[in-house]
Design a protein around this motif. Structure first.
Motif, PDB file in Angstrom:
ATOM      1  N   ARG A  21       0.842  -1.204   0.000  1.00  0.00           N
ATOM      2  CA  ARG A  21       0.000   0.000   0.000  1.00  0.00           C
ATOM      3  C   ARG A  21       0.872   1.246   0.000  1.00  0.00           C
ATOM      4  O   ARG A  21       2.005   1.231   0.461  1.00  0.00           O
ATOM      5  CB  ARG A  21      -0.935   0.000   1.202  1.00  0.00           C
ATOM      6  N   TRP A  22       0.323   2.335  -0.511  1.00  0.00           N
ATOM      7  CA  TRP A  22       1.027   3.603  -0.548  1.00  0.00           C
ATOM      8  C   TRP A  22       0.048   4.734  -0.297  1.00  0.00           C
ATOM      9  O   TRP A  22      -1.159   4.529  -0.259  1.00  0.00           O
ATOM     10  CB  TRP A  22       1.773   3.786  -1.878  1.00  0.00           C
ATOM     11  N   THR A  23       0.578   5.901  -0.090  1.00  0.00           N
ATOM     12  CA  THR A  23      -0.229   7.088   0.147  1.00  0.00           C
ATOM     13  C   THR A  23      -0.029   8.043  -1.017  1.00  0.00           C
ATOM     14  O   THR A  23       1.084   8.193  -1.527  1.00  0.00           O
ATOM     15  CB  THR A  23       0.193   7.769   1.469  1.00  0.00           C
ATOM     16  N   ASP A  24      -1.105   8.668  -1.452  1.00  0.00           N
ATOM     17  CA  ASP A  24      -1.051   9.673  -2.512  1.00  0.00           C
ATOM     18  C   ASP A  24      -1.930  10.842  -2.084  1.00  0.00           C
ATOM     19  O   ASP A  24      -2.723  10.720  -1.157  1.00  0.00           O
ATOM     20  CB  ASP A  24      -1.540   9.081  -3.833  1.00  0.00           C
ATOM     21  N   THR A  25      -1.762  11.969  -2.759  1.00  0.00           N
ATOM     22  CA  THR A  25      -2.477  13.187  -2.361  1.00  0.00           C
ATOM     23  C   THR A  25      -3.352  13.690  -3.497  1.00  0.00           C
ATOM     24  O   THR A  25      -2.944  13.687  -4.663  1.00  0.00           O
ATOM     25  CB  THR A  25      -1.477  14.289  -1.966  1.00  0.00           C
ATOM     26  N   ARG A  26      -4.544  14.138  -3.130  1.00  0.00           N
ATOM     27  CA  ARG A  26      -5.455  14.756  -4.086  1.00  0.00           C
ATOM     28  C   ARG A  26      -6.074  15.960  -3.408  1.00  0.00           C
ATOM     29  O   ARG A  26      -6.605  15.845  -2.308  1.00  0.00           O
ATOM     30  CB  ARG A  26      -6.520  13.746  -4.493  1.00  0.00           C
ATOM     31  N   ARG A  27      -5.970  17.123  -4.047  1.00  0.00           N
ATOM     32  CA  ARG A  27      -6.528  18.373  -3.519  1.00  0.00           C
ATOM     33  C   ARG A  27      -6.110  18.629  -2.074  1.00  0.00           C
ATOM     34  O   ARG A  27      -6.916  19.005  -1.228  1.00  0.00           O
ATOM     35  CB  ARG A  27      -8.043  18.367  -3.647  1.00  0.00           C
ATOM     36  N   GLY A  28      -4.827  18.359  -1.791  1.00  0.00           N
ATOM     37  CA  GLY A  28      -4.292  18.624  -0.464  1.00  0.00           C
ATOM     38  C   GLY A  28      -4.645  17.607   0.599  1.00  0.00           C
ATOM     39  O   GLY A  28      -4.276  17.778   1.745  1.00  0.00           O
ATOM     40  N   GLU A  29      -5.332  16.542   0.241  1.00  0.00           N
ATOM     41  CA  GLU A  29      -5.716  15.519   1.212  1.00  0.00           C
ATOM     42  C   GLU A  29      -4.994  14.216   0.882  1.00  0.00           C
ATOM     43  O   GLU A  29      -4.950  13.786  -0.267  1.00  0.00           O
ATOM     44  CB  GLU A  29      -7.230  15.296   1.193  1.00  0.00           C
ATOM     45  N   ALA A  30      -4.422  13.570   1.896  1.00  0.00           N
ATOM     46  CA  ALA A  30      -3.696  12.312   1.719  1.00  0.00           C
ATOM     47  C   ALA A  30      -4.669  11.133   1.743  1.00  0.00           C
ATOM     48  O   ALA A  30      -5.591  11.094   2.564  1.00  0.00           O
ATOM     49  CB  ALA A  30      -2.651  12.153   2.801  1.00  0.00           C
ATOM     50  N   PHE A  31      -4.436  10.174   0.851  1.00  0.00           N
ATOM     51  CA  PHE A  31      -5.250   8.966   0.749  1.00  0.00           C
ATOM     52  C   PHE A  31      -4.350   7.743   0.835  1.00  0.00           C
ATOM     53  O   PHE A  31      -3.261   7.733   0.255  1.00  0.00           O
ATOM     54  CB  PHE A  31      -5.995   8.914  -0.590  1.00  0.00           C
ATOM     55  N   THR A  32      -4.797   6.716   1.537  1.00  0.00           N
ATOM     56  CA  THR A  32      -4.113   5.430   1.542  1.00  0.00           C
ATOM     57  C   THR A  32      -4.805   4.540   0.521  1.00  0.00           C
ATOM     58  O   THR A  32      -6.031   4.345   0.589  1.00  0.00           O
ATOM     59  CB  THR A  32      -4.177   4.766   2.930  1.00  0.00           C
ATOM     60  N   LEU A  33      -4.013   4.005  -0.417  1.00  0.00           N
ATOM     61  CA  LEU A  33      -4.564   3.193  -1.498  1.00  0.00           C
ATOM     62  C   LEU A  33      -4.612   1.732  -1.051  1.00  0.00           C
ATOM     63  O   LEU A  33      -3.597   1.157  -0.668  1.00  0.00           O
ATOM     64  CB  LEU A  33      -3.733   3.345  -2.764  1.00  0.00           C
ATOM     65  N   THR A  34      -5.812   1.158  -1.047  1.00  0.00           N
ATOM     66  CA  THR A  34      -6.031  -0.172  -0.493  1.00  0.00           C
ATOM     67  C   THR A  34      -6.612  -1.181  -1.474  1.00  0.00           C
ATOM     68  O   THR A  34      -6.625  -2.380  -1.184  1.00  0.00           O
ATOM     69  CB  THR A  34      -6.984  -0.091   0.711  1.00  0.00           C
ATOM     70  N   THR A  35      -7.107  -0.715  -2.614  1.00  0.00           N
ATOM     71  CA  THR A  35      -7.794  -1.601  -3.550  1.00  0.00           C
ATOM     72  C   THR A  35      -7.374  -1.281  -4.978  1.00  0.00           C
ATOM     73  O   THR A  35      -7.193  -0.113  -5.330  1.00  0.00           O
ATOM     74  CB  THR A  35      -9.326  -1.418  -3.440  1.00  0.00           C
ATOM     75  N   LEU A  36      -7.250  -2.329  -5.784  1.00  0.00           N
ATOM     76  CA  LEU A  36      -7.041  -2.163  -7.222  1.00  0.00           C
ATOM     77  C   LEU A  36      -8.288  -2.627  -7.955  1.00  0.00           C
ATOM     78  O   LEU A  36      -8.898  -3.632  -7.584  1.00  0.00           O
ATOM     79  CB  LEU A  36      -5.873  -3.011  -7.720  1.00  0.00           C
ATOM     80  N   ASN A  37      -8.659  -1.905  -8.976  1.00  0.00           N
ATOM     81  CA  ASN A  37      -9.689  -2.348  -9.900  1.00  0.00           C
ATOM     82  C   ASN A  37      -8.948  -2.652 -11.200  1.00  0.00           C
ATOM     83  O   ASN A  37      -8.342  -1.762 -11.791  1.00  0.00           O
ATOM     84  CB  ASN A  37     -10.759  -1.276 -10.118  1.00  0.00           C
ATOM     85  N   VAL A  38      -8.955  -3.919 -11.595  1.00  0.00           N
ATOM     86  CA  VAL A  38      -8.248  -4.362 -12.790  1.00  0.00           C
ATOM     87  C   VAL A  38      -9.282  -4.736 -13.840  1.00  0.00           C
ATOM     88  O   VAL A  38     -10.201  -5.512 -13.563  1.00  0.00           O
ATOM     89  CB  VAL A  38      -7.340  -5.574 -12.481  1.00  0.00           C
ATOM     90  N   ARG A  39      -9.122  -4.169 -15.029  1.00  0.00           N
ATOM     91  CA  ARG A  39     -10.069  -4.444 -16.107  1.00  0.00           C
ATOM     92  C   ARG A  39      -9.351  -5.111 -17.271  1.00  0.00           C
ATOM     93  O   ARG A  39      -8.252  -4.707 -17.646  1.00  0.00           O
ATOM     94  CB  ARG A  39     -10.722  -3.156 -16.595  1.00  0.00           C
ATOM     95  N   LEU A  40      -9.987  -6.137 -17.823  1.00  0.00           N
ATOM     96  CA  LEU A  40      -9.529  -6.759 -19.055  1.00  0.00           C
ATOM     97  C   LEU A  40     -10.292  -6.081 -20.181  1.00  0.00           C
ATOM     98  O   LEU A  40     -11.519  -6.186 -20.271  1.00  0.00           O
ATOM     99  CB  LEU A  40      -9.799  -8.259 -19.045  1.00  0.00           C
ATOM    100  N   LEU A  41      -9.574  -5.352 -21.009  1.00  0.00           N
ATOM    101  CA  LEU A  41     -10.190  -4.606 -22.102  1.00  0.00           C
ATOM    102  C   LEU A  41     -10.465  -5.521 -23.290  1.00  0.00           C
ATOM    103  O   LEU A  41      -9.860  -6.595 -23.403  1.00  0.00           O
ATOM    104  CB  LEU A  41      -9.277  -3.448 -22.492  1.00  0.00           C
ATOM    105  N   PRO A  42     -11.374  -5.133 -24.188  1.00  0.00           N
ATOM    106  CA  PRO A  42     -11.719  -5.992 -25.325  1.00  0.00           C
ATOM    107  C   PRO A  42     -10.519  -6.401 -26.181  1.00  0.00           C
ATOM    108  O   PRO A  42     -10.532  -7.464 -26.792  1.00  0.00           O
ATOM    109  CB  PRO A  42     -12.695  -5.130 -26.138  1.00  0.00           C
ATOM    110  N   ASP A  43      -9.482  -5.584 -26.202  1.00  0.00           N
ATOM    111  CA  ASP A  43      -8.308  -5.930 -27.019  1.00  0.00           C
ATOM    112  C   ASP A  43      -7.310  -6.815 -26.275  1.00  0.00           C
ATOM    113  O   ASP A  43      -6.233  -7.119 -26.776  1.00  0.00           O
ATOM    114  CB  ASP A  43      -7.617  -4.673 -27.535  1.00  0.00           C
TER     115      ASP A  43
END
Length: 95
Positions: A21-43
């Motif tokens: 896990r890692w932390t990233d910032t958006r609009r001055g607020e820190a977020f801990t990233l806990t989930t991935l959404n993985v998509r298999l695209l048509p190609d």
């Protein structure tokens, strides 16, 4: 009927192990990233986004971020996609 169906993507959600896990910032607020959404695209390509909540907790929004280019995260995505494929094959009686 299956020839008329357009599938835009297949998606799986993956819990990111604590050690990755890692932390990233958006609009001055820190977020801990806990989930991935993985998509298999048509190609056949995989696309992934990371999701997390504000570090301070509370009822903040669940926000998406790009997945950093890190080998251990690429391996997690690849492993998750393989696991999902195996589950699908077993579900269909193919595995």
């Amino acid at each position: 009927m299956s020839g008329d169906l357009e599938v835009s993507a297949l998606a799986i959600n993956v819990t990111i192990p604590e050690v990755l896990r890692w932390t990233d910032t958006r609009r001055g607020e820190a977020f801990t990233l806990t989930t991935l959404n993985v998509r298999l695209l048509p190609d056949g390509r995989l696309a992934a986004k990371a999701y997390g909540r504000p570090v301070g907790g509370g009822r903040g929004a669940y926000v998406s971020f790009p997945v950093p280019d890190r080998p251990e995260l690429a391996a997690l995505i690849d492993s998750a996609a393989g696991r999902a494929g195996a589950l699908w094959a077993a579900h269909r009686g193919l595995g």
